[in-house]
Write a protein that holds these residues in place. Structure first.
Motif, PDB file in Angstrom:
ATOM      1  N   ASP A   1      31.847  43.930  45.374  1.00 33.17           N
ATOM      2  CA  ASP A   1      32.749  43.871  44.010  1.00 33.17           C
ATOM      3  C   ASP A   1      33.994  44.769  44.279  1.00 33.17           C
ATOM      4  O   ASP A   1      34.172  45.868  45.122  1.00 33.17           O
ATOM      5  N   HIS A   2      34.918  44.413  43.475  1.00 35.78           N
ATOM      6  CA  HIS A   2      36.262  45.565  43.803  1.00 35.78           C
ATOM      7  C   HIS A   2      35.824  46.916  43.603  1.00 35.78           C
ATOM      8  O   HIS A   2      36.289  47.820  44.286  1.00 35.78           O
TER       9      HIS A   2
ATOM     10  N   PHE B   1      37.802  37.805  43.678  1.00 35.42           N
ATOM     11  CA  PHE B   1      36.637  38.813  43.934  1.00 35.42           C
ATOM     12  C   PHE B   1      36.653  39.098  45.557  1.00 35.42           C
ATOM     13  O   PHE B   1      37.198  38.498  46.402  1.00 35.42           O
TER      14      PHE B   1
ATOM     15  N   ASN C   1      34.957  44.514  38.585  1.00 34.23           N
ATOM     16  CA  ASN C   1      36.214  43.732  39.228  1.00 34.23           C
ATOM     17  C   ASN C   1      37.321  43.751  38.225  1.00 34.23           C
ATOM     18  O   ASN C   1      37.216  43.911  37.212  1.00 34.23           O
TER      19      ASN C   1
END
Length: 360
Positions: A125-126, A41, A35
């Motif tokens: 997640d990113h 998030f 992330n």
């Protein structure tokens, strides 16, 4: 319609059955959850913030050499059939593809590189960096993704805690953020009724199992995904080494079960497996569940060397390309369920005819 020829090796180079124990282990996947520092998030971020994450990663892509040759797909801008196609090909998760009616597609993208390496952006997640390799190749899959992770982290600072490690949306991923999984075929253990003990044993030693598409998917065709359950408190090397040793033991148990089957029920097993092969060669309609059941039997027959004119690569192709979205893509139109069953049987007969020389 999505042009899959734009993707390096179509995104399915891992089907080539070149890896270790490829008749039992279809593929190995290693994924790193990361992330970006300073952003909510992905699950809590609003669209504007998710788009800023996309933009920041896009800028980094221009600076990272191996990413310059990647193909970036804005998954949220694709029609549902194309998103399902990417999911069937194991290139994006069900979540990023927005296939759950209760969780519609959100701003996200997928970057595909060569040799099974890819990134999912704005999934749980990113970043989800992942590598899929043919057969049992856990160390190689990790090596393929490690360099990319280092370069990316130098340009987009990761959310990291000195005590806990990499911070992730799900607590079970905190620490290394590493999840390694092996897609393995265990018909011998199922037929000898030993599978329950093996699966219970996995959970006792900190591993878990899922179906063909990972979390939330059902086990069909005796295909299981075995993966580490926790990521905290151990190094990446320790996690990977542990999974390798356990999976190697499971493979040995499967091989022993196959020997027991041949010894104690030889002609019964042979008859069952050849009947499955005959059905695949001549059926005019096949549901996906039927196909998976017959494919499992035929794959076992190939592993036992009862069937010698069929390659594991051909079986891997049937596993992926006979799914509904792939059939519709090949036909160039949407298919009803019954039309898909007819198309599936026709596709299977065609592949077996071209790869083995059988008449259709």
């Amino acid at each position: 319609m999505l042009d899959l020829s734009l993707l390096p090796d179509g995104g399915v180079g891992w089907l080539d059955a070149s890896g270790e124990s490829a008749d039992i282990v279809i593929s190995t996947r290693v994924r790193l959850a990361r992330n970006l520092e300073g952003y909510a998030f992905a699950g809590r971020a609003r669209d504007g913030e998710r788009l800023r994450v996309l933009a920041q990663v896009g800028q980094a892509m221009g600076e990272i050499r191996q990413l310059r040759h990647g193909v970036l797909l804005r998954v949220d801008e694709l029609p549902p059939d194309d998103r399902l196609l990417l999911h069937e090909r194991h290139l994006v998760s069900r979540e990023l593809a927005g296939l759950d009616p209760q969780r519609p597609v959100r701003s996200g993208a997928a970057v595909h590189l060569t040799r099974g390496t890819s990134i999912m952006i704005n999934e749980e997640d990113h970043l989800r960096l992942q590598s899929i390799q043919s057969g049992l190749h856990i160390a190689d899959a990790f090596a393929a993704i490690q360099a990319l992770d280092t370069e990316m982290g130098e340009r987009v600072p990761y959310a990291f805690h000195r005590e806990f490690g990499f911070l992730t949306a799900c607590p079970t991923n905190v620490g290394t953020g590493l999840r390694a999984s092996v897609l393995i075929h265990l018909p011998g253990l199922v037929l000898t009724k030993e599978i329950g003990k093996v699966l219970a044993g996995l959970q006792q030693v900190g591993l878990t199992y899922r179906g063909l598409y990972g979390e939330g998917s059902e086990v069909v065709g005796n295909f299981f995904q075995i993966s580490n359950q926790t990521t905290l408190g151990r190094s990446e090397g320790e996690l990977l080494d542990y999974l390798t040793r356990v999976v190697t033991h499971v493979i040995e148990r499967e091989e022993e079960s196959r020997r027991v089957l041949l010894r104690d029920a030889g002609y019964i097993i042979e008859d069952k497996l050849w009947r499955a092969y005959g059905t695949l060669r001549y059926a005019r309609s096949l549901t996906f569940d039927e196909l998976m059941s017959y494919l499992s039997s035929v794959r076992l027959a190939v592993g036992l060397k009862l069937i010698t004119d069929l390659s594991v690569y051909t079986l891997n192709k049937l596993l992926i390309f006979s799914q509904s979205a792939h059939l519709a893509h090949a036909e160039g139109r949407e298919l009803t369920a019954s039309e898909a069953d007819l198309a599936r049987a026709r596709f299977v007969r065609g592949i077996l005819a071209s790869d083995t020389g059988f008449t259709r």
